[in-house]
Scaffold this active site. Structure first.
Site, PDB file in Angstrom:
ATOM      1  CD1 TRP A 334      -2.875  -1.501   0.319  1.00 17.85           C
ATOM      2  CD2 TRP A 334      -2.071  -2.336   1.724  1.00 17.85           C
ATOM      3  NE1 TRP A 334      -3.547  -2.442   0.519  1.00 17.85           N
ATOM      4  CE2 TRP A 334      -2.946  -3.265   1.383  1.00 17.85           C
ATOM      5  CE3 TRP A 334      -1.047  -2.974   2.829  1.00 17.85           C
ATOM      6  CZ2 TRP A 334      -3.211  -4.522   1.926  1.00 17.85           C
ATOM      7  CZ3 TRP A 334      -1.401  -4.103   3.394  1.00 17.85           C
ATOM      8  CH2 TRP A 334      -2.391  -4.850   2.989  1.00 17.85           C
ATOM      9  CD  GLU A 449       0.366 -15.398  14.711  1.00 14.86           C
ATOM     10  OE1 GLU A 449      -0.429 -15.867  13.904  1.00 14.86           O
ATOM     11  OE2 GLU A 449       1.115 -14.458  14.607  1.00 14.86           O
ATOM     12  CD  GLU A 452       5.749 -10.571  10.808  1.00 14.52           C
ATOM     13  OE1 GLU A 452       7.065 -10.430  10.918  1.00 14.52           O
ATOM     14  OE2 GLU A 452       5.443  -9.712   9.990  1.00 14.52           O
TER      15      GLU A 452
END
Length: 815
Positions: A334, A449, A452
């Site tokens: 983005w 994990e 994130e």
């Protein structure tokens, strides 16, 4: 030496702030040469971010052309053309942008490569159309520098040289220079949105009237008229340098200017010449992998085109100053709403990097995976850990979260290279053992994990941790190897208690399945008991029972050999995934990361940002690859998933992080099954495709670790090799109870003596900790089934600090 013109300075500083460009790239490229420390990208019909001198430092926001007849039309390269981007020399990473004007009868073709011997991007432009019409055209090059990764604070100059006028820009000691083989006509340096070339020509609908010498201290843009003198083909060169000042000299752009002149002195492409840029560019890519793997006939649907392009895309994500540093993507997710100091995905994630390295190994490359391993060894902390993500110079992006799978993957990579006999004289033993120690010292739960976001017990993280520890034992002395294997056994024995609910409600009739993650902390406090049936989870935009959120991370247990594909809980969990987080798109089966995911494009096409209230997670193509690997392991046909990945790559041949899962959105680039505004290409997705092709060709999962499967998948009639009678206590997990009859193992990352009692201090014992070669010290306290209802109490004498811990701890023995 060039003269930097300065007398006619541009007013209007600093100009309008300018974001980066869109992240769904049409193409990425570089020369396969250490001397050419430059990388280039394209999106929407223009050249976008250009990186120099390393793969994590963008220097340019975009480079494009403005075309006008000076009277009736003023064409913007991004908005007034229909574009097609292709790979004319695939799998070499030269690309061609063909732009057809929508309301005028001409075409502009850009062929983009890098000069093999210097950090110089070359853009050959060819105009097509009726000659009488083409003769009326005025062509202007427009360059938006973001030198050193910043749009703000740039300085631009016209430069007078013996080879004609050039344009240069600088920030700090970075320089870029632009020139054309036919020379420039008018040139000007302006501030974006105030007096730059786009404002001068497009916004004001006129031939340019501004010709400023220098723009200092802002968002600058360089504009140059192409002095083509009736020719329909010309070459523009963009070169870069770093020039450090000394006590007697200033920083100058001379090295970049020389690179421009030297590049323009040779033909772009001339078969009759002894040297051409395109020729040597292609030679570099043709020799990139000495003995490339050839997929079995019929495995791919495109004659291996995507497989070979994916291999080279991964190679292009390796740095050339820090050899072996593979970044996650040459894009900034983005980017159209992101400004300065944006790390984007052009950084190193150990997880993503090891996926790339292992995929290159699967594709037949031998040196790049080993370089990757050596880079990781150099980047490891003194405590054995690895940063969540970091720049190629080793500095982490802060805040830095502990992700235990990223401690594990370098070990797994080292093991694969060892098994392939590709380590040469390099010995990774110290890295492996230190990483294994860090994994234990910081576990068993992970701070984040692989997505994130969440802390706790993640099936995918645990899968890599178990596999890595078993692999690491191969480098250890006998006692330490036994310790590592027993810790892996402890994790393996807790997979179902931690990660499997027995009260699932997502799919009628299936009550037992893996969950996404079991949180282990609440407001800083420990959560006991560790129960996936009762635990709650708080995610971005969603809170509820942890057993109502699922992902397919448990498939990693099958990939690495920790669980069999036909394990009943695995089979039922696959059914839940299919029902809850899968979607059939025109390209094929697709999967979301997890239900209630909010990391992704808004329903109206809004670009995601941290805290966005509208975000919605979209399907990730790489997850179709993971599912394909499971299908293969289960004895099924992975072709459906392979074909889906090939279709998700589309005509561009690039795999995105996420794909649009809604009907085509009018007046946007979002089409059903096409890329969203997140990263493209995503190296991890290309790695997953390569490994799936290799796995299907071989008839077995490439990542499978037999040494793991042999330990945890007992054959009929054979006793299990793994221990299931150990419970681990440490300060990260001060478990309050243990089943009587199990061994209570107490681990610390420093030497200690345990002062303990089994009768509430009526009597006590002192026991020195056993040292291991991974920096972990431990004491085993045996318990008996008959001791249920009693407890073990203990405290620590810390040997290094020569003091007591200052607190007592208790573990109850339950029946």
């Amino acid at each position: 030496m060039a003269e930097l013109l300065d007398s006619n300075q541009t007013p209007g500083a600093p100009g309008n702030p300018l974001s980066w460009s869109r992240a769904d790239k049409d193409a990425v490229g570089t020369a396969y040469s250490l001397s050419s420390q430059v990388w280039y990208t394209s999106a929407g019909g223009v050249v976008t971010e250009i990186y120099f001198p390393d793969v994590d430092t963008p220097q340019v926001r975009d480079f494009q052309f403005i075309i006008t007849d000076g009277a009736t039309f003023y064409h913007d390269a991004q908005n007034d053309f229909d574009h097609q981007c292709e790979w004319p020399d695939a799998p070499a990473l030269s690309f061609r942008i063909t732009s057809r004007a929508r309301d005028q009868p001409y075409v502009i073709v850009q062929d983009v490569i890098a000069e093999k011997g210097s950090p110089c991007v070359l853009v050959r432009v060819t105009l097509q159309g009726d000659q009488a019409f083409l003769d009326k055209l005025h062509i202007y090059a427009l360059l938006a520098p973001h030198v050193g990764g910043y749009g703000a604070g740039n300085v631009a100059h016209r430069a007078s040289t013996a080879n004609g006028d050039r344009l240069v820009a600088t920030r700090g000691n970075y320089w870029l220079a632009m020139g054309a083989d036919c020379g420039f006509g008018m040139t000007s340096c302006g501030f974006v949105g105030v007096n730059d070339g786009w404002t001068d020509i497009i916004a004001n609908r006129r031939l340019p009237v501004w010709n400023y010498d220098a723009a200092k201290g802002g968002y600058v843009a360089l504009t140059a008229e192409i002095d083509r003198a009736g020719e329909n083909q010309f070459v523009v060169a963009l070169a870069f340098c770093v020039d450090e000042p000394t006590d007697i000299t200033a920083s100058t752009p001379n090295k970049a200017l020389i690179a421009v002149s030297e590049a323009l002195a040779y033909p772009f492409d001339d078969p009759s010449s002894t040297y051409s840029h395109r020729g040597v560019f292609l030679e570099g890519w043709h020799g990139a992998v000495e003995a490339p793997f050839k997929p079995t006939a019929g495995v791919t649907s495109d004659g291996d085109a995507l497989f070979e392009l994916s291999r080279n895309v991964l190679l292009a994500h390796e740095d050339k100053t820090a050899n072996g540093a593979f970044v996650a993507s040459l894009s900034i997710p983005w980017g159209e709403i992101v400004r300065d100091l944006a790390a984007g995905y052009h950084m190193v994630w150990p997880r993503d990097m090891c996926q790339s390295a292992l995929a290159l190994l699967a594709a037949g490359a031998q040196d790049p995976p080993l370089r990757g391993l050596m880079f990781l060894v150099a980047s490891q902390s003194k405590h054995g850990s690895f940063p969540q993500k970091f720049f190629i110079d080793g500095n982490p992006w802060l805040p830095d979260a502990k992700q235990l799978d990223e401690y594990s993957f370098p070990i797994i990579l080292a093991y694969h290279l060892r098994e392939a006999n590709l380590l040469g004289q390099f010995d990774p033993a110290a890295m492996v053992l230190a990483a294994a120690g860090a994994l234990i010292a910081n576990g068993p739960m992970t701070t984040q994990e692989r997505w994130e976001e969440q802390e706790g017990y993640s099936p995918s993280t645990l899968a890599t941790n178990i596999a890595a520890l078993v692999c690491a034992a191969q480098w250890a002395d006998a006692a330490t190897a036994q310790f590592l294997l027993e810790y892996a056994d402890f994790l393996e024995a807790h997979l179902e208690p931690w990660c499997v609910t027995t009260q699932g409600t997502l799919v009628p009739g299936i009550t037992q399945h893996y969950i996404r993650i079991l949180p282990t902390h609440n407001s800083g406090g420990f959560i006991f008991p560790e129960d996936p049936n009762t635990a709650t989870i708080q995610m971005r935009g969603y809170g509820g029972q942890a057993n109502t959120v699922v992902d397919a991370g448990f498939l990693e247990l099958v990939r690495y050999g920790v669980r069999a594909a036909n394990d009943p809980i695995i089979v039922d969990s696959v059914k839940v995934v299919d029902a809850v987080i899968s979607k059939t798109l025109p390209q094929g089966p697709a999967f979301y990361r997890y239900n209630h995911d909010q990391y992704g494009q808004g329903n109206d096409g809004q670009a995601w940002y941290d805290g966005a209230p509208f975000g919605k997670g979209r399907p990730w193509p790489l997850l179709s690859g993971e599912r394909g690997h499971y299908e293969l392991a289960a004895g099924g046909d992975a072709t459906t998933y392979l074909r889906a990945l090939e279709q998700f790559a589309g005509p561009r041949g690039l795999l995105p992080e996420q794909v649009w899962d809604m009907p085509d959105l009018a007046n946007t680039s979002f089409v059903l099954g096409g890329p969203t505004g997140s990263a493209m290409p995503l190296a991890w997705a290309h790695a997953e495709y390569i490994k799936l092709v290799r796995s299907v060709s071989d008839g077995r999962v490439f990542d499978r670790l037999d040494v793991v499967a042999e330990r945890y998948q007992a054959q009929p009639g054979q006793p299990p090799r793994a221990r299931r009678d150990i419970e681990v206590w440490n300060f990260a997990r001060p478990v309050p109870t243990v089943a009587a009859g199990k061994t209570l193992r107490i681990n610390l990352p420093s030497p200690f003596s345990l002062h303990w009692s089994s009768d509430d201090w009526a009597t006590s014992k002192d026991q020195g900790a056993t040292q291991t070669a991974v920096g972990i010290y431990y004491v085993d306290l045996a318990t008996q089934a008959a001791e249920a209802g009693t407890s073990r109490v203990f405290t620590f004498f810390l040997v290094d600090k020569q003091r007591w811990q200052g607190a007592n701890y208790s573990v109850a023995l339950r029946p």
